[in-house]
Design a protein around this motif. Structure first.
Motif, mmCIF file in Angstrom:
data_model
loop_
_atom_site.group_PDB
_atom_site.id
_atom_site.type_symbol
_atom_site.label_atom_id
_atom_site.label_comp_id
_atom_site.label_asym_id
_atom_site.label_seq_id
_atom_site.Cartn_x
_atom_site.Cartn_y
_atom_site.Cartn_z
ATOM 1 N N ILE A 336 36.839 26.264 37.900
ATOM 2 C CA ILE A 336 35.801 25.739 37.015
ATOM 3 C C ILE A 336 36.469 25.168 35.766
ATOM 4 O O ILE A 336 37.012 25.910 34.937
ATOM 5 N N ASN A 337 36.401 23.853 35.607
ATOM 6 C CA ASN A 337 37.071 23.147 34.523
ATOM 7 C C ASN A 337 36.159 23.057 33.295
ATOM 8 O O ASN A 337 35.746 21.976 32.865
ATOM 9 N N GLY A 338 35.827 24.217 32.753
ATOM 10 C CA GLY A 338 34.943 24.322 31.599
ATOM 11 C C GLY A 338 34.423 25.740 31.513
ATOM 12 O O GLY A 338 34.877 26.636 32.235
ATOM 13 N N ASN A 348 31.119 40.399 42.223
ATOM 14 C CA ASN A 348 32.162 39.728 42.999
ATOM 15 C C ASN A 348 32.991 40.779 43.720
ATOM 16 O O ASN A 348 33.430 41.760 43.121
ATOM 17 N N SER A 349 33.223 40.563 44.998
ATOM 18 C CA SER A 349 34.002 41.548 45.752
ATOM 19 C C SER A 349 35.239 40.963 46.407
ATOM 20 O O SER A 349 35.919 41.665 47.153
ATOM 21 N N GLY A 350 35.549 39.686 46.145
ATOM 22 C CA GLY A 350 36.747 39.156 46.774
ATOM 23 C C GLY A 350 37.141 37.746 46.395
ATOM 24 O O GLY A 350 38.205 37.272 46.794
ATOM 25 N N VAL A 351 36.334 37.048 45.633
ATOM 26 C CA VAL A 351 36.643 35.661 45.274
ATOM 27 C C VAL A 351 37.744 35.607 44.215
ATOM 28 O O VAL A 351 37.787 36.432 43.304
ATOM 29 N N HIS A 352 38.617 34.625 44.349
ATOM 30 C CA HIS A 352 39.633 34.334 43.337
ATOM 31 C C HIS A 352 39.158 33.121 42.549
ATOM 32 O O HIS A 352 38.995 32.029 43.118
ATOM 33 N N ALA A 353 38.914 33.305 41.254
ATOM 34 C CA ALA A 353 38.290 32.252 40.454
ATOM 35 C C ALA A 353 39.073 32.018 39.166
ATOM 36 O O ALA A 353 39.616 32.956 38.575
ATOM 37 N N VAL A 354 39.093 30.757 38.743
ATOM 38 C CA VAL A 354 39.639 30.376 37.442
ATOM 39 C C VAL A 354 38.526 29.662 36.682
ATOM 40 O O VAL A 354 37.892 28.744 37.218
ATOM 41 N N VAL A 355 38.283 30.091 35.436
ATOM 42 C CA VAL A 355 37.238 29.500 34.615
ATOM 43 C C VAL A 355 37.757 29.453 33.189
ATOM 44 O O VAL A 355 38.680 30.199 32.829
ATOM 45 N N GLU A 356 37.180 28.601 32.340
ATOM 46 C CA GLU A 356 37.753 28.362 31.011
ATOM 47 C C GLU A 356 36.888 28.925 29.889
ATOM 48 O O GLU A 356 36.810 28.372 28.807
ATOM 49 N N GLY A 357 36.267 30.077 30.163
ATOM 50 C CA GLY A 357 35.418 30.757 29.191
ATOM 51 C C GLY A 357 34.128 31.190 29.857
ATOM 52 O O GLY A 357 33.625 30.486 30.742
ATOM 53 N N ILE A 358 33.608 32.356 29.464
ATOM 54 C CA ILE A 358 32.381 32.851 30.083
ATOM 55 C C ILE A 358 31.466 33.441 29.019
ATOM 56 O O ILE A 358 31.914 33.852 27.946
ATOM 57 N N GLY A 359 30.157 33.527 29.353
ATOM 58 C CA GLY A 359 29.164 34.079 28.440
ATOM 59 C C GLY A 359 29.042 35.588 28.557
ATOM 60 O O GLY A 359 29.942 36.278 29.059
ATOM 61 N N ASP A 360 27.911 36.104 28.120
ATOM 62 C CA ASP A 360 27.685 37.552 28.095
ATOM 63 C C ASP A 360 27.632 38.141 29.503
ATOM 64 O O ASP A 360 27.311 37.463 30.472
ATOM 65 N N HIS A 361 27.923 39.422 29.583
ATOM 66 C CA HIS A 361 27.789 40.230 30.807
ATOM 67 C C HIS A 361 28.714 39.773 31.926
ATOM 68 O O HIS A 361 28.430 39.981 33.100
ATOM 69 N N GLY A 362 29.847 39.181 31.576
ATOM 70 C CA GLY A 362 30.780 38.730 32.603
ATOM 71 C C GLY A 362 31.386 39.885 33.387
ATOM 72 O O GLY A 362 31.680 40.949 32.839
ATOM 73 N N VAL A 371 39.929 37.223 38.803
ATOM 74 C CA VAL A 371 39.273 36.237 37.941
ATOM 75 C C VAL A 371 40.186 35.952 36.757
ATOM 76 O O VAL A 371 40.600 36.879 36.049
ATOM 77 N N VAL A 372 40.518 34.682 36.560
ATOM 78 C CA VAL A 372 41.324 34.238 35.418
ATOM 79 C C VAL A 372 40.395 33.497 34.464
ATOM 80 O O VAL A 372 39.720 32.539 34.859
ATOM 81 N N VAL A 373 40.351 33.955 33.204
ATOM 82 C CA VAL A 373 39.491 33.332 32.193
ATOM 83 C C VAL A 373 40.382 32.708 31.130
ATOM 84 O O VAL A 373 41.056 33.417 30.373
ATOM 85 N N LEU A 374 40.394 31.378 31.060
ATOM 86 C CA LEU A 374 41.225 30.656 30.098
ATOM 87 C C LEU A 374 40.427 30.424 28.811
ATOM 88 O O LEU A 374 40.129 29.296 28.426
ATOM 89 N N GLY A 375 40.048 31.508 28.166
ATOM 90 C CA GLY A 375 39.236 31.394 26.959
ATOM 91 C C GLY A 375 38.580 32.717 26.639
ATOM 92 O O GLY A 375 38.959 33.775 27.169
ATOM 93 N N TYR A 391 42.359 38.417 34.428
ATOM 94 C CA TYR A 391 43.373 38.020 33.455
ATOM 95 C C TYR A 391 42.694 37.141 32.412
ATOM 96 O O TYR A 391 42.213 36.051 32.720
ATOM 97 N N ILE A 392 42.654 37.629 31.188
ATOM 98 C CA ILE A 392 41.937 36.942 30.111
ATOM 99 C C ILE A 392 42.930 36.331 29.138
ATOM 100 O O ILE A 392 43.866 37.009 28.676
ATOM 101 N N PHE A 393 42.717 35.055 28.789
ATOM 102 C CA PHE A 393 43.519 34.367 27.783
ATOM 103 C C PHE A 393 42.632 34.114 26.566
ATOM 104 O O PHE A 393 42.146 32.996 26.356
ATOM 105 N N PRO A 394 42.374 35.132 25.746
ATOM 106 C CA PRO A 394 41.445 34.957 24.622
ATOM 107 C C PRO A 394 42.122 34.222 23.463
ATOM 108 O O PRO A 394 43.349 34.137 23.381
ATOM 109 N N SER A 395 41.289 33.730 22.562
ATOM 110 C CA SER A 395 41.844 33.065 21.383
ATOM 111 C C SER A 395 42.523 34.062 20.451
ATOM 112 O O SER A 395 43.429 33.703 19.700
ATOM 113 N N ASP A 396 42.100 35.329 20.495
ATOM 114 C CA ASP A 396 42.693 36.389 19.687
ATOM 115 C C ASP A 396 42.805 37.643 20.555
ATOM 116 O O ASP A 396 41.797 38.292 20.847
ATOM 117 N N VAL A 397 44.026 37.978 20.981
ATOM 118 C CA VAL A 397 44.236 39.092 21.905
ATOM 119 C C VAL A 397 43.790 40.408 21.284
ATOM 120 O O VAL A 397 43.092 41.215 21.931
#
Length: 503
Positions: A336-338, A348-362, A371-375, A391-397
């Protein structure tokens, strides 16, 4: 849930082509429910059922849907009451559990069920005395009582009793025994409308007018049947929902649960996708969408691949897919490019996903997958997460760790080369499919990735996977290793016993 106003909701979903409406009463419910929910959520099913049935009849909708009710139905008499108030199907849960031996300890979520029903503990499961025949026998008794009531009323079938509130009347001697009940006005519950009282016609879901049956499947039909490669390009509008669902179903019909090799059927789409883009799609079907998409992208994904590309670099920093994406997904890949909306990858029980930020209750109740979250993430992140890795890449670890710490989760670092390679492969694939600016920036300085990423993993899941790894060194029989690990009650392993990283 039975509540005031549920009739209006029922009419709405009937107009939206629902096939069945279930009205659940406040009583009953799983022993794992919070006490506040058990005591304060909903009203008796009789109230919600009567309102639903009458509202559907007033709007000439009752003949298009089945109405089911539940909420501690125990006897044939309960079924008869529900039938007279408008139900034609009936749900049982508490009573069959009791028949199987449940003693209502309400510890279903603690793995300590003393009669061996709601537990995986082998010692407790040995105490289970229930039999399927017990439940069958109970249901026969319920049906027999209902038949006797129908006979007393001079009716030949259950359908003849549906909505027959004229056969119900309030007791006349309540004033002395139950003065509060005597003061209640129940006439509104017993009002009877003219018209069909139960389902007689099938809903027209207009599937033949949908995108799959008018465009994608007709073009890909031959390739699916012969297992050949197919590639097509399409323009989507947001009224085109469930894109890929029927095509995926046809792949499964033709080739079984294994589906087809990756990317065999490849659909490139552009525009504004409606709800449930690529829901339930199996292996072999890839949908590469450039634009944005509504809610439920990849819901129930079962092996397929979903790519959502932002139409321009500016949109990469905006929400590009809606809420509840990849709900209940079990297998597949997603890029997901956004940003995604709320409740991303719940269950989720098995999907490998990359996304660039998520909302509440992720990642609520996630049980597997990566799940890789680039944001950044929203509130209530990882609640109930019991498996899988993120794996989370937050703006402030530091801020991420402070705001999202939970007793059930570990925030780890990446220390194993094999795990680092897995993360790198996912990021490189994300760049290959979406040309993501964020992913490219991380890959440019991947040597220092450990400083930028937070590995989120459930503590119990990590402990169990390490126990399984230990047991695999003791036996070559997988089932035996799994059982031994499950029965290992240690809550902590010594450092030298933590032989493997879980990823």
């Amino acid at each position: 849930m039975s509540k005031t106003g549920v009739g209006t909701i029922a009419a709405g979903v009937a107009k939206a082509y629902a096939d069945k409406i279930v009205i659940s009463g406040y009583d009953g419910g799983t022993g794992a429910s919070p006490k506040t929910s058990i005591q304060h959520a909903g009203v008796p099913w009789e109230i919600g059922l009567a309102e639903t049935h009458q509202t559907l009849m007033m709007n000439d909708l009752r003949s298009r849907v089945k109405v089911e009710t539940d909420g501690k139905l125990l006897t044939g008499k309960d079924v008869a009451y529900a039938c007279a108030l408008g139900a034609e199907e009936f749900g049982f849960a508490t009573a069959p559990l009791v028949v199987m031996g449940c003693i209502m300890m309400r510890v279903c979520h603690k793995d300590t069920c003393p009669v061996g029903i709601a537990t995986q503990n082998q010692d407790l499961r040995a105490l289970f005395k229930g039999r399927a025949a017990h439940v069958v026998n109970f249901m026969h008794f319920v049906a027999e009582e209902l038949r006797e009531i129908l006979a007393e009323l001079g009716l030949k079938s259950v359908d003849e009793l549906v909505g027959r509130t004229d056969l119900l009347s309030r007791k006349s001697n309540l004033a002395s025994r139950r003065p509060k009940a005597a003061a209640m006005n129940v006439e509104a519950l017993l009002y009877q409308h003219e018209g069909d009282r139960f389902k007689k016609i099938e809903q027209n879901h207009h599937l033949e007018q949908g995108f799959d049956l008018t465009e994608l499947y007709p073009e890909a039909q031959t390739a699916i049947a012969q297992g050949l490669s197919f590639k097509g390009k399409y323009q989507l509008k947001n009224e085109q929902r469930d894109v890929g669902v029927i095509t995926g179903s046809m792949i499964t019909r033709a080739h079984g649960s294994a589906g087809l090799p990756e990317d065999t059927i490849f659909a490139e789409t552009t525009g504004h996708a409606g709800q449930s883009l690529s829901a339930y799609t199996p292996s072999g079907l890839t949908i590469h969408h450039t634009g944005d998409a509504n809610d439920y992208v990849g819901k129930g994904l079962s092996g397929g691949k979903v790519i959502v590309n932002a139409p321009n670099t500016q949109r990469e920093d905006e929400i590009i897919v809606g809420n509840v994406c990849f709900y209940g997904a079990s297998h597949g890949k997603a890029y997901i490019n956004g940003k995604a909306g709320e409740r991303f990858c719940i269950r989720n029980s098995g999907v490998h996903a990359v996304v660039e930020g998520i909302g509440d209750h992720g990642l609520e109740y996630m049980t597997g997958g990566r799940v890789v979250v680039l944001g950044d993430v929203g509130k209530n992140f990882g609640q109930g997460m019991s498996g899988g890795v993120s794996y989370i890449f937050p703006s402030d670890v530091a801020q991420f760790k402070q705001e999202n710490k939970l007793a059930s989760l570990d925030f780890d670092e990446i220390t194993v080369d094999a795990e680092r390679d897995v993360l790198k492969d996912m990021l490189e694939a994300h760049v290959r499919y979406t040309d993501s600016f964020k992913a490219k920036k991380i890959l440019e300085d991947f040597e220092n990735v450990a400083k930028k990423v937070v590995k989120v993993i459930p503590k119990d899941y990590k402990l169990m996977m390490q126990k399984i790894d230990l047991q695999k060194h003791q036996t070559d029989v997988l089932d035996e290793a799994l059982l031994n690990a499950f029965n290992d009650k240690r809550e902590v392993l010594a450092p030298e016993q933590q032989r493997t990283a879980v990823y």
